[in-house]
Design a protein around this motif. Structure first.
Motif, short mmCIF file in Angstrom:
data_model
loop_
_atom_site.label_atom_id
_atom_site.label_comp_id
_atom_site.label_asym_id
_atom_site.label_seq_id
_atom_site.Cartn_x
_atom_site.Cartn_y
_atom_site.Cartn_z
N ARG A 112 0.12 -1.20 -0.01
CA ARG A 112 -0.02 -0.53 -0.37
C ARG A 112 1.27 1.31 0.17
NH1 ARG A 112 -2.68 -1.72 4.91
NH2 ARG A 112 -1.31 0.54 5.36
N ALA A 113 0.22 2.13 -0.50
CA ALA A 113 1.45 3.33 -0.50
C ALA A 113 1.66 4.18 0.40
CB ALA A 113 0.43 4.60 -1.92
N ASP A 114 0.88 4.33 1.58
CA ASP A 114 1.18 4.49 3.05
C ASP A 114 2.47 3.68 4.02
OD1 ASP A 114 -0.65 2.45 3.03
OD2 ASP A 114 -1.95 3.24 5.24
N LEU A 115 2.45 2.34 2.86
CA LEU A 115 3.57 1.74 3.69
C LEU A 115 5.31 1.82 2.95
CD1 LEU A 115 1.48 -1.80 4.21
CD2 LEU A 115 2.68 0.59 6.12
N GLY A 116 6.65 1.96 4.24
CA GLY A 116 7.32 2.08 3.57
C GLY A 116 7.81 1.09 3.82
N MET A 117 9.37 1.24 3.40
CA MET A 117 10.18 -0.08 3.84
C MET A 117 10.51 -0.69 5.75
SD MET A 117 14.79 -0.50 2.98
CE MET A 117 15.19 0.57 3.57
N TYR A 118 10.24 -1.93 5.25
CA TYR A 118 10.62 -2.73 6.20
C TYR A 118 11.81 -3.15 6.86
CZ TYR A 118 5.35 -3.89 5.58
OH TYR A 118 3.82 -3.41 5.83
N THR A 119 12.53 -2.61 8.64
CA THR A 119 13.62 -3.40 8.74
C THR A 119 13.64 -4.70 8.52
OG1 THR A 119 13.71 -2.28 10.83
CG2 THR A 119 14.90 -3.58 10.37
N SER A 120 13.06 -6.02 8.17
CA SER A 120 12.62 -6.98 7.35
C SER A 120 13.25 -7.00 6.16
CB SER A 120 11.48 -8.42 7.75
OG SER A 120 11.00 -7.83 7.09
N ASP A 121 12.88 -6.33 5.44
CA ASP A 121 13.49 -5.89 3.54
C ASP A 121 14.70 -5.86 4.21
OD1 ASP A 121 10.28 -6.20 3.09
OD2 ASP A 121 10.54 -4.10 2.62
N GLN A 122 15.09 -5.05 5.10
CA GLN A 122 16.32 -4.87 4.87
C GLN A 122 17.41 -5.18 5.34
OE1 GLN A 122 17.86 -0.77 6.56
NE2 GLN A 122 15.41 -0.69 7.29
N ALA A 123 17.00 -6.64 6.63
CA ALA A 123 17.98 -7.82 6.78
C ALA A 123 17.99 -8.54 5.56
CB ALA A 123 17.31 -8.03 8.51
N GLN A 124 16.99 -8.98 4.72
CA GLN A 124 16.94 -9.18 3.98
C GLN A 124 17.75 -9.50 2.77
OE1 GLN A 124 13.23 -9.89 1.90
NE2 GLN A 124 13.77 -11.23 0.27
N LEU A 125 17.52 -8.86 2.14
CA LEU A 125 19.36 -7.68 1.61
C LEU A 125 20.46 -7.59 1.57
CD1 LEU A 125 17.37 -4.54 0.18
CD2 LEU A 125 18.04 -6.42 -1.60
N ASP A 126 20.47 -7.43 3.34
CA ASP A 126 21.78 -7.71 3.59
C ASP A 126 22.35 -9.18 3.73
OD1 ASP A 126 24.48 -7.35 5.44
OD2 ASP A 126 23.36 -8.46 6.74
N GLY A 127 21.03 -10.14 3.50
CA GLY A 127 21.02 -11.70 3.76
C GLY A 127 21.65 -12.29 2.10
N TYR A 128 21.14 -11.62 1.65
CA TYR A 128 21.59 -11.09 0.21
C TYR A 128 22.69 -11.13 -0.56
CZ TYR A 128 16.35 -12.59 -0.91
OH TYR A 128 14.90 -12.72 -1.42
N ALA A 129 23.60 -10.11 -0.21
CA ALA A 129 24.62 -9.70 -0.11
C ALA A 129 25.85 -10.47 0.46
CB ALA A 129 24.73 -8.44 0.83
N ILE A 130 25.19 -10.68 1.54
CA ILE A 130 26.58 -11.95 1.78
C ILE A 130 26.62 -13.11 1.76
CG2 ILE A 130 27.22 -13.49 4.17
CD1 ILE A 130 25.32 -10.90 5.62
N ALA A 131 25.28 -14.05 0.86
CA ALA A 131 25.14 -15.21 -0.17
C ALA A 131 26.05 -14.46 -1.39
CB ALA A 131 24.07 -15.44 -0.82
N ALA A 132 25.68 -13.91 -2.10
CA ALA A 132 25.92 -13.29 -2.94
C ALA A 132 27.78 -13.25 -3.31
CB ALA A 132 25.97 -12.15 -4.15
N GLU A 133 28.10 -12.62 -2.05
CA GLU A 133 29.70 -12.64 -2.26
C GLU A 133 30.33 -13.88 -2.03
OE1 GLU A 133 32.87 -10.36 1.15
OE2 GLU A 133 30.58 -9.99 1.03
#
Length: 106
Positions: free
Chosen positions: A34-55
């Motif tokens: 929804r337009a009134d919802l922004g990024m969640y902290t869990s979204d950020q942790a998920q991307l950090d996990g992707y970065a660690i795995a990609a490296e």
């Protein structure tokens, strides 16, 4: 674009996921909300996990790479937010998860 819908995994930390987009300068995850919802902290942790795995897989180098969440809203608008969680936070979450699993009473 280096990869799209790429499965990444960490054998060292025992997790896997599918990253939406890898470019030469950023890991990007697309979220629809929804337009009134922004990024969640869990979204950020998920991307950090992707970065660690990609490296770990050799898809990116050890130098920091932007982690970006693209939010597609139900009203047709979109926004881009860069992650602010410290690199490596996902590893701490995984370590806590496995520590908890080993210590819980059966």
């Amino acid at each position: 674009v280096e990869a799209s819908e790429r499965v990444v995994f960490s054998l060292k930390h025992r997790y896997a996921g599918r990253l939406d987009l890898l470019t030469d300068v950023a890991l990007v995850d697309l979220k629809t909300r929804r337009a009134d919802l922004g990024m969640y902290t869990s979204d950020q942790a998920q991307l950090d996990g992707y970065a660690i795995a990609a490296e770990e897989m050799g898809l990116i180098g050890p130098e920091p790479i932007d982690r970006v969440v693209l939010l597609a809203h139900d009203d047709g608008s979109w926004s881009e937010e860069k992650c602010w969680v410290p690199p490596g936070i996902f590893v701490k979450i995984v370590e806590l998860y496995y520590a908890f699993r080993k210590t819980r009473v059966k």
